[in-house]
Design an enzyme around this catalytic site. Structure first.
Site, PDB file in Angstrom:
ATOM      1  CG  ASP A   1      -2.083 -20.078  -1.765  1.00  0.00           C
ATOM      2  OD1 ASP A   1      -1.594 -20.106  -0.622  1.00  0.00           O
ATOM      3  OD2 ASP A   1      -1.573 -20.693  -2.723  1.00  0.00           O
TER       4      ASP A   1
ATOM      5  CE1 TYR B   1      -3.591  -2.519   0.492  1.00  0.00           C
ATOM      6  CE2 TYR B   1      -4.641  -0.496   1.218  1.00  0.00           C
ATOM      7  CZ  TYR B   1      -4.736  -1.807   0.782  1.00  0.00           C
ATOM      8  OH  TYR B   1      -5.965  -2.381   0.649  1.00  0.00           O
TER       9      TYR B   1
ATOM     10  CG  ASP C   1      -8.217  -4.563   1.410  1.00  0.00           C
ATOM     11  OD1 ASP C   1      -9.187  -4.122   2.050  1.00  0.00           O
ATOM     12  OD2 ASP C   1      -8.103  -4.445   0.170  1.00  0.00           O
TER      13      ASP C   1
ATOM     14  CE  LYS D   1       1.824 -17.495  -2.905  1.00  0.00           C
ATOM     15  NZ  LYS D   1       1.071 -18.763  -3.058  1.00  0.00           N
TER      16      LYS D   1
ATOM     17  CG  ASP E   1     -13.816  -6.831   1.542  1.00  0.00           C
ATOM     18  OD1 ASP E   1     -13.571  -6.092   2.517  1.00  0.00           O
ATOM     19  OD2 ASP E   1     -14.276  -6.411   0.463  1.00  0.00           O
TER      20      ASP E   1
HETATM   21  C1  IPM Z   1     -10.576  -1.135   3.768  1.00  0.00           C
HETATM   22  C2  IPM Z   1     -10.770  -0.476   2.432  1.00  0.00           C
HETATM   23  C3  IPM Z   1      -9.619   0.490   2.167  1.00  0.00           C
HETATM   24  C4  IPM Z   1      -8.349  -0.334   2.107  1.00  0.00           C
HETATM   25  C5  IPM Z   1      -9.780   1.364   0.921  1.00  0.00           C
HETATM   26  C6  IPM Z   1     -11.060   2.160   0.965  1.00  0.00           C
HETATM   27  C7  IPM Z   1      -8.604   2.274   0.712  1.00  0.00           C
HETATM   28  O1  IPM Z   1     -10.908  -1.427   1.441  1.00  0.00           O
HETATM   29  O2  IPM Z   1     -10.470  -0.406   4.785  1.00  0.00           O
HETATM   30  O3  IPM Z   1     -10.546  -2.352   3.820  1.00  0.00           O
HETATM   31  O4  IPM Z   1      -7.985  -0.860   1.054  1.00  0.00           O
HETATM   32  O5  IPM Z   1      -7.690  -0.452   3.153  1.00  0.00           O
HETATM   33 MG    MG Z   2     -11.038  -3.407   2.169  1.00  0.00          MG
END
Ligand code: IPM
Ligand code: MG
Length: 356
Positions: free
Chosen positions: A221, A138, A245, A189, A249
């Protein structure tokens, strides 16, 4: 206690408004809290030409905690990268050194049927993802898009960690595990990437200080696969910024909806930013149908981690469970035939449950 409120874009202002109802209730009960709103993300670009205006950063630096909504929208996707809403959030994380990102994924018993996975796979799930938040690909340099000697465009990003960045977040992982079931899975990884070989080496070094925590390692993975195969094998996961990240999700969908997951981003001094893990959902913004629970649960994390009021955190969590028990469902967590509540109905119900 001073709280900066950065609602941001899309559904951010709608769901933050519901969290503020909860704060208002606590204030009316005597909690000494002062909130100040400021612009961040796209709205800040619109108003000030900067996704993180100096005044917003100053306010955050002077606050005890930051309640953050969400940022971004399709109208900003063509702006130069420096002006994109996401950059405002990333800069805020970096400027405040919010390196430890805690993302709990807990399945409320009332919602075990709301996941796309079988109820028996997710029922009772309670995992904590500790994501490193201020390093990795990042922020690594070199980065950018350039033209090489052959005239071809080349995109570059750099995955980079120094050992101290790994060490400090590893401690958070071990300590989170210590407060829970004492199992830590470090995700990397290392079979391909040197940066994550260092990650693994440093996590192993730190583990010497935590003989009571059982440490395992998993390649990312495989971890992505195991999260949907048998998520209950995990207690705490510690991982880098990019993998965290993605895995968070994925983990959110185990709970039924990404609209349920809060997060805390903390620095060494205990200052924290509290935000749902979801984005600004421009597709449903302005319609009053977004789920405010991730935002309200982020407020609970704020009470727990920055304001040291675990009692209030627990009250909020119980109230959320209470409204789910009563059968309230926003569209994202409703299954066929269930009555759907609006954003504000859900927020009002949480406040009513807190009052009761
Ligand atoms: C998160 C989001 C952020 C990230 C974006 C909005 C920059 O996806 O907080 O998970 O990638 O960290
Ligand atoms: Mg995110």
């Amino acid at each position: 206690m001073k709280i900066a409120v950065l609602a941001g874009d899309g559904i951010g202002p709608e769901i933050v408004a519901e969290a503020l109802k909860v704060l208002a209730l606590f204030k009316s009960e005597g909690l000494d809290i002062e909130t100040t709103a400021a612009d961040v993300g796209g709205i800040a670009v619109d108003h000030h030409g900067d996704p993180l205006p100096e005044a917003t950063l100053k306010l955050c630096q002077m606050s005890d905690a930051i309640l953050f909504g969400s940022i971004g929208g399709p109208q900003y996707d063509t702006l130069p990268r420096e002006l994109r809403p996401e950059r405002g959030l990333l800069r805020l994380r970096k400027e405040l050194d919010l390196f430890a990102n805690l993302r709990p994924a807990r399945v409320f018993p009332q919602l075990s049927g709301a996941s796309t996975l079988k109820p028996e796979v997710v029922a009772g799930l309670d995992i904590m993802i500790v994501r490193e938040l201020t390093g990795d690909i990042y922020f690594g340099h070199p980065r950018g898009i350039a033209v090489n000697a052959a005239g071809l465009r080349v995109g570059t990003n750099t995955m980079v960690y120094d050992e101290e960045e790994i060490r400090r977040v590893a401690h958070w992982g071990f300590q989170a595990a210590r407060a829970r079931r004492r199992e830590l899975c470090s995700v990397d990884k290392m079979n391909v990437l040197e940066a994550t070989q260092l990650w693994r080496d440093v996590v192993v070094e730190v583990s010497a200080e935590y003989p009571d925590v059982k440490l395992t390692h998993m390649l990312v993975d495989n971890a992505a696969m195991q999260l949907v195969r048998n998520p209950k094998q995990f207690d705490v996961i510690v991982t880098g910024n990019l993998f965290g990240d993605i895995l968070s999700d994925e983990a959110s969908m185990l709970t039924g909806s990404i609209g349920m997951l809060p997060s805390a981003s903390l620095n060494a001094a205990g200052l924290g930013l509290f935000e749902p893990i979801h984005g600004s959902a421009p597709d449903i913004a302005g319609r009053g149908i977004a789920n405010p629970l991730a935002q309200i649960l982020s407020l609970a994390m704020m009470f727990q981690y920055s304001l040291r009021r675990a009692d209030l955190a627990q009250r909020v969590e119980r109230a959320v469970e209470g409204v789910l028990e009563q059968g309230l469902r926003t569209a994202d967590i409703a299954t066929k035939g269930e009555t759907v509540s609006s954003t504000s109905e859900m927020g009002d119900a949480v406040v009513a449950a807190l009052r009761a």
